[in-house]
Motif scaffolding. Sequence first.
Motif, short mmCIF file in Angstrom:
data_model
loop_
_atom_site.label_atom_id
_atom_site.label_comp_id
_atom_site.label_asym_id
_atom_site.label_seq_id
_atom_site.Cartn_x
_atom_site.Cartn_y
_atom_site.Cartn_z
N SER A 159 1.20 -2.88 6.15
CA SER A 159 1.06 -4.13 5.39
C SER A 159 1.93 -5.25 5.94
CB SER A 159 1.39 -3.91 3.90
OG SER A 159 2.74 -3.57 3.72
N THR B 245 6.53 1.85 4.90
CA THR B 245 5.63 0.88 5.52
C THR B 245 5.90 0.80 7.01
OG1 THR B 245 5.50 -0.42 3.49
CG2 THR B 245 4.92 -1.54 5.54
N ALA C 29 0.44 4.21 -2.70
CA ALA C 29 0.15 5.59 -2.27
C ALA C 29 1.11 6.58 -2.91
CB ALA C 29 0.22 5.69 -0.75
N PRO D 260 0.81 -1.23 0.00
CA PRO D 260 0.00 0.00 0.00
C PRO D 260 0.84 1.27 0.00
CG PRO D 260 -0.87 -1.57 1.59
CD PRO D 260 0.44 -2.13 1.11
N ALA D 261 1.99 1.26 0.68
CA ALA D 261 2.83 2.45 0.71
C ALA D 261 3.35 2.79 -0.68
CB ALA D 261 4.01 2.23 1.67
N SER E 109 4.43 9.75 4.72
CA SER E 109 3.22 8.93 4.68
C SER E 109 3.56 7.51 5.13
CB SER E 109 2.65 8.91 3.26
OG SER E 109 1.58 8.00 3.16
N SER F 278 7.42 7.97 1.52
CA SER F 278 6.43 6.92 1.80
C SER F 278 7.15 5.71 2.37
CB SER F 278 5.69 6.52 0.52
OG SER F 278 4.62 5.65 0.81
N SER G 246 2.12 3.61 5.73
CA SER G 246 1.06 2.64 5.43
C SER G 246 1.33 1.34 6.16
CB SER G 246 1.00 2.38 3.92
OG SER G 246 0.79 3.57 3.19
#
Length: 427
Positions: A129, A102, A21, A17-18, A125, A100, A127
């Motif tokens: 996972s 994780t 994004a 997801p990172a 950011s 970005s 994320s």
Amino acid sequence: MKGLFWFRHDLRIADNPALVALSRRCNKALMVYVIDPDWFRPTNHHSKHLGRFREEFLYQSLRALERELKKRKQRLVVKVGNPLVVIPELCKKHQIDLVSVTDHPGVYERQQVAYLMRTLPCEVSVSESFTLYLQSQLNFDKTTLPPTFSQFRKHIERKNILPCIPISAPDSLPAFIDERRDLWGGQEFVYDLSPYHGGEDAGSVQLNQFFWKTYGLKNYKQTRNGFDGWQFSSRLSAWLANGSLSPRIVAAELDNVEYRHGRSESTEAMFAELLWREYFQWMMHCHGAKMFAFGGIKDKRPLTTYYSEHYKAWEQGTTEFPIVNACMRQLNQTGYMSNRGRQIVASCLVNELGVDWRFGAAYFEQQLIDFDVAANYGNWQYLAGVGADPRGQRHFNLEKQAKEYDPDGTFVERWANASASESLLKY
């Protein structure tokens, strides 16, 4: 918009997801992995963070990741240094707008992200996972995390909390930003890790082999306590540990098996192992540095200390216990030990030899090809009686364990004449 993606324990394109994004928001990006020289320096417990087996597996995984990025007209920039120096320097040099990354439950990993969020002028950011579930699904802290695995599992089942559905790889990646790479992985390794091979494709192949091709999953309940060979266990832990494989992909594939062939004791046992991994991740997330403390999360100091001669005998597989010696020599020559073996040697170090459990945990950290910080330290605390075990300290009868799980002595005999020190022999 310019982005920087910092790969850590998510060395894959799928279910990342990172990465998705960043790809949606940036038109140019750096894809970075940072090798920290501190990984190769001995700690206070006499072992390094990164030993030779996992080092080679990491390099294989990075090479595989680089190939996948090249297919998408990107490139992997590997830097050597302190990531909290390297990442800010790259952000400043290339005027990065978005970093970005994780999330990971490790203490240092979370501290690193917190530092970047405090100090970088750009957006950071984060994320999720690395785990089956999101923080918003469980919402645990150290006061609400179930104190035992059984209670954790019942909580999941009672509330019918489902693992996150894995997402597809991004359709395309931003154009690469040109940046010099540092030298990495240039040394010659004169041993072979096979059947292990690092990388996303290799992890997917192993998942497919065990779940579908060889029917290893069908008999997992009966074979999982084996000591030797390749098929008695899924062997997915190494790819899960460095993120070449997502636990959510494994859970989804397991669900697919149950949909097609029905639930069985073996599929339930496999999901239980995923839940054990999950539980330890949330223990690390909630308890932080207490996972490394002598008294553990219970603040209960075990009656052990550091006896150098006892520790060395254990490390080299020269104790008075043949089953322990076989397990340790297997570890030293292959970078792997079965789950049953890990419990046996941990019990021996703590109970028979009276050695501080942290020295054993640190040695596993150095040697294991599938080292995962939360699972490793969570399991060692469990065996030492300072963790999540409701029964307290686990003390195995070593002779009984050998008779039950190696009744004909094949495993002990195989490793009895193996070198006591770390070997360069092909696995």
